[in-house]
Design a protein around this motif. Structure first.
Motif, PDB file in Angstrom:
ATOM      1  N   LYS A  14      40.425  47.357  34.126  1.00 55.34           N
ATOM      2  CA  LYS A  14      40.129  46.176  33.303  1.00 55.34           C
ATOM      3  C   LYS A  14      41.428  45.458  32.978  1.00 55.34           C
ATOM      4  CE  LYS A  14      37.294  44.810  29.349  1.00 55.34           C
ATOM      5  NZ  LYS A  14      36.428  45.309  28.247  1.00 55.34           N
ATOM      6  N   ASP A  15      41.628  44.300  33.582  1.00 54.73           N
ATOM      7  CA  ASP A  15      42.888  43.580  33.427  1.00 54.73           C
ATOM      8  C   ASP A  15      43.165  43.219  31.972  1.00 54.73           C
ATOM      9  OD1 ASP A  15      42.879  43.736  36.179  1.00 54.73           O
ATOM     10  OD2 ASP A  15      43.233  41.603  36.526  1.00 54.73           O
ATOM     11  N   SER A  16      42.118  42.816  31.236  1.00 54.79           N
ATOM     12  CA  SER A  16      42.334  42.366  29.862  1.00 54.79           C
ATOM     13  C   SER A  16      42.805  43.487  28.947  1.00 54.79           C
ATOM     14  CB  SER A  16      41.048  41.743  29.298  1.00 54.79           C
ATOM     15  OG  SER A  16      39.996  42.695  29.265  1.00 54.79           O
ATOM     16  N   SER A  17      42.594  44.740  29.368  1.00 54.05           N
ATOM     17  CA  SER A  17      43.054  45.878  28.569  1.00 54.05           C
ATOM     18  C   SER A  17      44.346  46.481  29.101  1.00 54.05           C
ATOM     19  CB  SER A  17      41.977  46.970  28.546  1.00 54.05           C
ATOM     20  OG  SER A  17      40.785  46.491  27.979  1.00 54.05           O
ATOM     21  N   SER A  18      44.881  45.897  30.172  1.00 52.74           N
ATOM     22  CA  SER A  18      46.062  46.498  30.793  1.00 52.74           C
ATOM     23  C   SER A  18      47.014  45.421  31.307  1.00 52.74           C
ATOM     24  CB  SER A  18      45.630  47.435  31.932  1.00 52.74           C
ATOM     25  OG  SER A  18      44.808  46.747  32.879  1.00 52.74           O
ATOM     26  N   VAL A  19      46.841  45.033  32.562  1.00 51.32           N
ATOM     27  CA  VAL A  19      47.746  44.094  33.207  1.00 51.32           C
ATOM     28  C   VAL A  19      46.961  43.347  34.276  1.00 51.32           C
ATOM     29  CG1 VAL A  19      48.472  45.771  34.982  1.00 51.32           C
ATOM     30  CG2 VAL A  19      50.026  43.930  34.332  1.00 51.32           C
ATOM     31  N   ASN A  20      47.370  42.122  34.578  1.00 46.17           N
ATOM     32  CA  ASN A  20      46.721  41.360  35.647  1.00 46.17           C
ATOM     33  C   ASN A  20      47.056  42.020  36.981  1.00 46.17           C
ATOM     34  OD1 ASN A  20      46.270  39.431  37.775  1.00 46.17           O
ATOM     35  ND2 ASN A  20      46.228  37.804  36.244  1.00 46.17           N
TER      36      ASN A  20
END
Length: 262
Positions: free
Chosen positions: A84-90
């Motif tokens: 999940k990008d929003s919880s980690s990194v793009n």
């Protein structure tokens, strides 16, 4: 890029993936998921390249983009245990950095390096930026379609698996309940792509996946969705309220009505 160079990139990718395996089976299941996804996106890219009669050089660039489009996922999962990008990194931007900082493409002409890194870094944007050149836009449109065409397969298999066999990061942590958020349904009914930020449930996530039909770029992509039955297979996993049925109808109509760009 010649065939030997492309073969070398495939070898580099295989070696790179091996560095992410460890003694934890859940971890390895998520890593294997991305390895398999990459192989299948490369296969879909070959089909799309055939449909467009790409030159041998452009075909190899397109396959290289497919090979590396999710290269950032491996480091993302190792560091954050999520896709999940929003919880980690793009993951797309991270993938571009992995290629650039590791000089993975150093043996290729600079223009090809820019095209590949650019497509990898932008493949997950909500909309394709208007300022891109024609060749940049071509490879970005190709990878966006090829990626969607296999992500549908990944999720259809996920929904059909027992919980203990699932790659845990696939659902992005959304609760598996039948409710659909009204704003998500309204977006589908307008014939628009759903924004990940509006999702609340796994059912919403399924609706988002159906909305990708509105963003396909090529006629062959639409044919593959119809041939593989992806819309119906995902629709069958939803609780079929009247509003959900209407939204599915909009998706079906769009899939049949739009010819896509050549």
């Amino acid at each position: 890029m010649d065939t030997s160079s492309l073969a070398g990139l495939h070898r580099w990718f295989a070696d790179y993936c091996r560095t992410f395996h460890n003694d934890n089976e859940e971890h390895n299941r998520n890593i294997r998921l991305k390895e398999e996804h990459t192989a299948k996106v490369c296969a879909v890219m070959e089909i799309l390249a055939d449909s467009l009669a790409l030159s041998p050089e452009d075909r190899r660039i397109a396959v290289a983009v497919a090979l590396f489009h999710d290269i950032g996922r491996f480091e993302q999962y190792r560091r954050f245990r999520t896709f999940k990008d929003s919880s980690s990194v793009n993951h797309a931007e991270l993938g571009g950095r992995v290629l650039a900082e590791g000089k993975v493409l150093a043996g290729l002409p600079e223009e090809e390096q820019r095209l590949i890194i650019g497509a990898v870094g932008l493949h997950n944007v909500f909309r394709i930026p208007a300022m891109l050149g024609d060749r940049q836009r071509l490879f970005l449109r190709l990878i966006r379609d090829a990626d969607k065409l296999d992500i549908w397969r990944v999720f259809i298999e996920f929904y059909g698996q027992p919980a203990e066999e699932r790659a845990s990061a696939v659902s992005l942590g959304f609760p598996d309940i039948p409710e659909c958020t009204p704003a998500v349904l309204d977006t589908l009914l307008r014939g628009e792509m759903v924004d990940l930020a509006t999702l609340r449930t796994l059912s919403d996530f399924k609706l988002l996946q159906l909305s990708w039909v509105f963003d396909l770029n090529f006629p062959r992509s639409r044919e593959l969705v119809r041939e593989r039955g992806y819309v119906e297979l995902i629709a069958d996993t939803l609780s079929r309220t009247k509003c959900v049925e209407r939204a599915i109808g909009v998706v079906r109509a769009a899939l049949c009505a739009r010819g896509g760009e050549a």
